[in-house]
Design a protein around this motif. Structure first.
Motif, PDB file in Angstrom:
ATOM      1  N   ALA A 180     -13.257  -9.138 -11.884  1.00 50.42           N
ATOM      2  CA  ALA A 180     -13.864 -10.127 -10.971  1.00 50.42           C
ATOM      3  C   ALA A 180     -12.798 -10.945 -10.250  1.00 50.42           C
ATOM      4  CB  ALA A 180     -14.793 -11.044 -11.752  1.00 50.42           C
ATOM      5  N   ASP A 181     -11.639 -11.127 -10.900  1.00 56.48           N
ATOM      6  CA  ASP A 181     -10.559 -11.915 -10.306  1.00 56.48           C
ATOM      7  C   ASP A 181      -9.898 -11.217  -9.121  1.00 56.48           C
ATOM      8  OD1 ASP A 181     -10.929 -13.906 -12.221  1.00 56.48           O
ATOM      9  OD2 ASP A 181      -9.412 -13.078 -13.581  1.00 56.48           O
ATOM     10  N   LEU A 182     -10.196  -9.930  -8.928  1.00 54.15           N
ATOM     11  CA  LEU A 182      -9.608  -9.209  -7.802  1.00 54.15           C
ATOM     12  C   LEU A 182     -10.189  -9.677  -6.456  1.00 54.15           C
ATOM     13  CD1 LEU A 182      -9.572  -5.568  -9.224  1.00 54.15           C
ATOM     14  CD2 LEU A 182      -7.567  -6.996  -8.763  1.00 54.15           C
ATOM     15  N   LYS A 183     -11.337 -10.322  -6.505  1.00 54.11           N
ATOM     16  CA  LYS A 183     -11.972 -10.799  -5.272  1.00 54.11           C
ATOM     17  C   LYS A 183     -11.023 -11.723  -4.515  1.00 54.11           C
ATOM     18  CE  LYS A 183     -16.364 -12.580  -3.539  1.00 54.11           C
ATOM     19  NZ  LYS A 183     -17.725 -13.046  -3.889  1.00 54.11           N
ATOM     20  N   GLY A 184     -10.810 -11.396  -3.240  1.00 53.33           N
ATOM     21  CA  GLY A 184      -9.925 -12.218  -2.410  1.00 53.33           C
ATOM     22  C   GLY A 184      -8.448 -11.934  -2.576  1.00 53.33           C
ATOM     23  N   LYS A 185      -8.110 -10.998  -3.453  1.00 54.79           N
ATOM     24  CA  LYS A 185      -6.699 -10.695  -3.725  1.00 54.79           C
ATOM     25  C   LYS A 185      -6.230  -9.456  -2.960  1.00 54.79           C
ATOM     26  CE  LYS A 185      -6.248 -13.999  -6.834  1.00 54.79           C
ATOM     27  NZ  LYS A 185      -5.341 -15.148  -6.660  1.00 54.79           N
ATOM     28  N   ARG A 186      -4.915  -9.245  -2.961  1.00 55.53           N
ATOM     29  CA  ARG A 186      -4.295  -8.109  -2.272  1.00 55.53           C
ATOM     30  C   ARG A 186      -4.100  -6.963  -3.271  1.00 55.53           C
ATOM     31  NH1 ARG A 186       0.915 -11.393  -0.497  1.00 55.53           N
ATOM     32  NH2 ARG A 186       0.654 -11.887  -2.710  1.00 55.53           N
ATOM     33  N   LEU A 187      -4.755  -5.824  -2.975  1.00 55.45           N
ATOM     34  CA  LEU A 187      -4.755  -4.700  -3.914  1.00 55.45           C
ATOM     35  C   LEU A 187      -4.384  -3.401  -3.204  1.00 55.45           C
ATOM     36  CD1 LEU A 187      -5.627  -3.491  -6.762  1.00 55.45           C
ATOM     37  CD2 LEU A 187      -7.892  -3.187  -5.749  1.00 55.45           C
ATOM     38  N   SER A 188      -3.530  -2.608  -3.849  1.00 51.71           N
ATOM     39  CA  SER A 188      -3.258  -1.251  -3.362  1.00 51.71           C
ATOM     40  C   SER A 188      -4.119  -0.283  -4.161  1.00 51.71           C
ATOM     41  CB  SER A 188      -1.787  -0.891  -3.530  1.00 51.71           C
ATOM     42  OG  SER A 188      -1.579   0.450  -3.118  1.00 51.71           O
ATOM     43  N   VAL A 189      -4.783   0.636  -3.448  1.00 49.32           N
ATOM     44  CA  VAL A 189      -5.747   1.542  -4.084  1.00 49.32           C
ATOM     45  C   VAL A 189      -5.318   3.002  -4.021  1.00 49.32           C
ATOM     46  CG1 VAL A 189      -7.696  -0.005  -3.735  1.00 49.32           C
ATOM     47  CG2 VAL A 189      -7.096   1.644  -1.935  1.00 49.32           C
ATOM     48  N   GLY A 190      -4.056   3.255  -3.678  1.00 50.44           N
ATOM     49  CA  GLY A 190      -3.575   4.631  -3.596  1.00 50.44           C
ATOM     50  C   GLY A 190      -3.639   5.162  -2.184  1.00 50.44           C
ATOM     51  N   ALA A 191      -3.031   6.327  -1.967  1.00 50.76           N
ATOM     52  CA  ALA A 191      -3.023   6.951  -0.637  1.00 50.76           C
ATOM     53  C   ALA A 191      -4.458   7.208  -0.184  1.00 50.76           C
ATOM     54  CB  ALA A 191      -2.225   8.255  -0.681  1.00 50.76           C
ATOM     55  N   PRO A 192      -4.733   7.136   1.122  1.00 57.77           N
ATOM     56  CA  PRO A 192      -6.101   7.295   1.621  1.00 57.77           C
ATOM     57  C   PRO A 192      -6.751   8.599   1.153  1.00 57.77           C
ATOM     58  CG  PRO A 192      -4.632   6.615   3.385  1.00 57.77           C
ATOM     59  CD  PRO A 192      -3.767   6.934   2.212  1.00 57.77           C
ATOM     60  N   LYS A 193      -7.945   8.490   0.578  1.00 57.81           N
ATOM     61  CA  LYS A 193      -8.734   9.624   0.098  1.00 57.81           C
ATOM     62  C   LYS A 193      -7.988  10.496  -0.925  1.00 57.81           C
ATOM     63  CE  LYS A 193     -11.933   9.800   3.972  1.00 57.81           C
ATOM     64  NZ  LYS A 193     -12.533  10.578   5.065  1.00 57.81           N
ATOM     65  N   SER A 194      -7.020   9.882  -1.608  1.00 57.39           N
ATOM     66  CA  SER A 194      -6.394  10.569  -2.741  1.00 57.39           C
ATOM     67  C   SER A 194      -7.340  10.474  -3.929  1.00 57.39           C
ATOM     68  CB  SER A 194      -5.060   9.900  -3.091  1.00 57.39           C
ATOM     69  OG  SER A 194      -5.280   8.546  -3.488  1.00 57.39           O
ATOM     70  N   GLY A 195      -7.046  11.197  -4.998  1.00 60.49           N
ATOM     71  CA  GLY A 195      -7.859  11.085  -6.200  1.00 60.49           C
ATOM     72  C   GLY A 195      -7.888   9.659  -6.720  1.00 60.49           C
ATOM     73  N   THR A 196      -6.737   8.982  -6.653  1.00 64.12           N
ATOM     74  CA  THR A 196      -6.663   7.586  -7.100  1.00 64.12           C
ATOM     75  C   THR A 196      -7.578   6.703  -6.263  1.00 64.12           C
ATOM     76  OG1 THR A 196      -4.434   7.688  -8.048  1.00 64.12           O
ATOM     77  CG2 THR A 196      -5.142   5.559  -7.197  1.00 64.12           C
ATOM     78  N   GLU A 197      -7.555   6.903  -4.943  1.00 65.50           N
ATOM     79  CA  GLU A 197      -8.374   6.048  -4.084  1.00 65.50           C
ATOM     80  C   GLU A 197      -9.863   6.278  -4.317  1.00 65.50           C
ATOM     81  OE1 GLU A 197     -10.512   4.602  -0.728  1.00 65.50           O
ATOM     82  OE2 GLU A 197      -9.623   6.542  -0.241  1.00 65.50           O
ATOM     83  N   LEU A 198     -10.252   7.529  -4.563  1.00 62.96           N
ATOM     84  CA  LEU A 198     -11.654   7.810  -4.886  1.00 62.96           C
ATOM     85  C   LEU A 198     -12.043   7.140  -6.206  1.00 62.96           C
ATOM     86  CD1 LEU A 198     -11.973  11.593  -3.933  1.00 62.96           C
ATOM     87  CD2 LEU A 198     -12.455   9.585  -2.530  1.00 62.96           C
ATOM     88  N   ASN A 199     -11.117   7.153  -7.172  1.00 68.15           N
ATOM     89  CA  ASN A 199     -11.364   6.461  -8.444  1.00 68.15           C
ATOM     90  C   ASN A 199     -11.507   4.961  -8.221  1.00 68.15           C
ATOM     91  OD1 ASN A 199      -9.319   8.430 -10.803  1.00 68.15           O
ATOM     92  ND2 ASN A 199     -11.203   8.917  -9.723  1.00 68.15           N
ATOM     93  N   ALA A 200     -10.657   4.415  -7.354  1.00 62.65           N
ATOM     94  CA  ALA A 200     -10.703   2.973  -7.083  1.00 62.65           C
ATOM     95  C   ALA A 200     -12.061   2.576  -6.521  1.00 62.65           C
ATOM     96  CB  ALA A 200      -9.592   2.596  -6.100  1.00 62.65           C
ATOM     97  N   ARG A 201     -12.571   3.343  -5.563  1.00 61.56           N
ATOM     98  CA  ARG A 201     -13.887   3.039  -4.987  1.00 61.56           C
ATOM     99  C   ARG A 201     -14.962   3.012  -6.068  1.00 61.56           C
ATOM    100  NH1 ARG A 201     -14.683   6.938   0.257  1.00 61.56           N
ATOM    101  NH2 ARG A 201     -12.510   7.138   0.839  1.00 61.56           N
ATOM    102  N   ALA A 202     -14.940   4.026  -6.935  1.00 63.54           N
ATOM    103  CA  ALA A 202     -15.983   4.159  -7.956  1.00 63.54           C
ATOM    104  C   ALA A 202     -15.941   3.014  -8.961  1.00 63.54           C
ATOM    105  CB  ALA A 202     -15.839   5.501  -8.676  1.00 63.54           C
ATOM    106  N   ILE A 203     -14.741   2.673  -9.424  1.00 67.02           N
ATOM    107  CA  ILE A 203     -14.612   1.618 -10.441  1.00 67.02           C
ATOM    108  C   ILE A 203     -14.946   0.253  -9.852  1.00 67.02           C
ATOM    109  CG2 ILE A 203     -12.984   0.409 -11.949  1.00 67.02           C
ATOM    110  CD1 ILE A 203     -13.933   3.165 -12.987  1.00 67.02           C
ATOM    111  N   LEU A 204     -14.456  -0.020  -8.649  1.00 71.06           N
ATOM    112  CA  LEU A 204     -14.781  -1.304  -8.014  1.00 71.06           C
ATOM    113  C   LEU A 204     -16.277  -1.431  -7.760  1.00 71.06           C
ATOM    114  CD1 LEU A 204     -11.832  -1.647  -5.463  1.00 71.06           C
ATOM    115  CD2 LEU A 204     -12.149  -2.947  -7.571  1.00 71.06           C
ATOM    116  N   ALA A 205     -16.903  -0.343  -7.313  1.00 69.45           N
ATOM    117  CA  ALA A 205     -18.350  -0.377  -7.059  1.00 69.45           C
ATOM    118  C   ALA A 205     -19.120  -0.666  -8.334  1.00 69.45           C
ATOM    119  CB  ALA A 205     -18.806   0.949  -6.462  1.00 69.45           C
TER     120      ALA A 205
END
Length: 317
Positions: A130-155
């Motif tokens: 919850a503390d990530l709200k408003g913060k600066r976060l790197s989620v991995g290269a665009p549409k990489s496996g990491t970035e897809l994971n980031a979308r799912a976990i944040l959602a």
């Protein structure tokens, strides 16, 4: 003219009886600061030693999504990928980076789990998702496996990119450099335990490993399962950290010969200590788990090896 004649002679020699044709093996990995790359280097060395006539090479890529698209195009013989990316590729999910179904893909084996590792600088004040709200976060290269994971976990945690102060789409090493320079508050990296980028960060900056609670993992659903980052995996991380895990796979395509895939599969599973020496994540590879969760058809070469070893093949085969 002379070059044309020489090329024709070389081609004829390769096809002549008694002269073996070289088996080119391009190993598609990920960024050099992740786990896929050193593991791929270890595999390439194994193939060169164990597969007669092979000519292995290693290609650094943007990992899962790029690797699967390259395989579909026949531009590699074996690749590392995350399980959720394989599922998206087989279905042809455009939002995940696959405009059409990649039906030439074939499975080789499940290998080791990736752990969702969310690392914040201590001075950022981030302690929970919850503390990530408003913060600066790197989620991995665009549409990489990491970035897809980031979308799912944040959602699953009720967050979207628009809730963050800034989103950077950067590979592991670049994310760490920005954190060192105080230009980022946190980075989400989907990787094996002990990934070099986070080890580097933890020796330079005081960090906090952010928990992904079991309730969030359950909400995210398969292919995510509950996992934990053991204490002292990184400098200053003295307690275990609950998080999500997702299995990694080795994948090939239908155009690679049964013989070559059989030899690659055999080389991997009969030399696991060599892969563990390449990266600690290799210690988690087990023959008995090799077909677990395989969402695409096994390549006949891999199926042949596992059948010989008494491994029950998945229903897709």
């Amino acid at each position: 003219m002379r070059k044309t004649i020489l090329a024709a002679m070389a081609a004829a020699a390769m096809m002549a009886p008694g002269i073996a044709r070289a088996d080119f093996i391009n190993v598609l990995t990920g960024g050099t600061s992740g786990v896929y790359y050193p593991m791929g280097v270890g595999m390439s060395k194994l193939f060169g030693e164990k597969i007669a006539g092979s000519r292995p090479s290693v290609q650094a890529t943007k990992a899962s999504v790029e690797n699967l698209n390259l395989l579909q195009q026949g531009k590699g013989e074996i690749a590392f990928t995350l399980g959720d990316s394989v599922i998206s590729a087989w279905k042809g999910e455009a939002e995940a980076g696959f405009p059409a179904p990649l039906k030439k893909l074939r499975g080789i084996a499940a290998i080791y789990p990736n752990y969702i590792q969310i690392v914040a600088s201590k001075e950022s004040g981030i302690k929970t998702l919850a503390d990530l709200k408003g913060k600066r976060l790197s989620v991995g290269a665009p549409k990489s496996g990491t970035e897809l994971n980031a979308r799912a976990i944040l959602a699953a945690a009720g967050l979207a990119y628009k809730d963050l102060g800034k989103v950077e789409y950067l590979p592991f090493a670049e994310s760490v450099e920005l954190m060192k320079n105080r230009q980022l508050d946190a980075t989400l990296q989907s990787a094996g335990l002990g990934v070099a980028s986070i080890r580097d960060l933890s020796t330079s900056v005081a960090i906090v490993m952010v928990e992904v609670p079991p309730s969030i993992v359950d909400k995210a659903g398969l292919p995510f399962v509950q996992g934990a980052i053991p204490p002292n995996t990184y400098t200053g991380q003295t307690s275990p950290v609950s998080t999500a895990a997702v299995m990694n796979y080795l994948v090939t395509h239908e155009g690679v010969s049964e013989k070559l895939v059989y030899e690659m599969t055999k080389s991997i599973f009969e030399n696991l200590p060599s892969l563990a020496a390449a990266h600690a994540a290799g210690r988690a590879i087990r023959l008995e788990n090799a077909v677990n969760g395989m969402a695409i058809p096994l390549h006949p070469g891999a199926a042949k090896y596992f059948t010989e070893k008494g491994i029950k093949l998945p229903a897709t085969n």
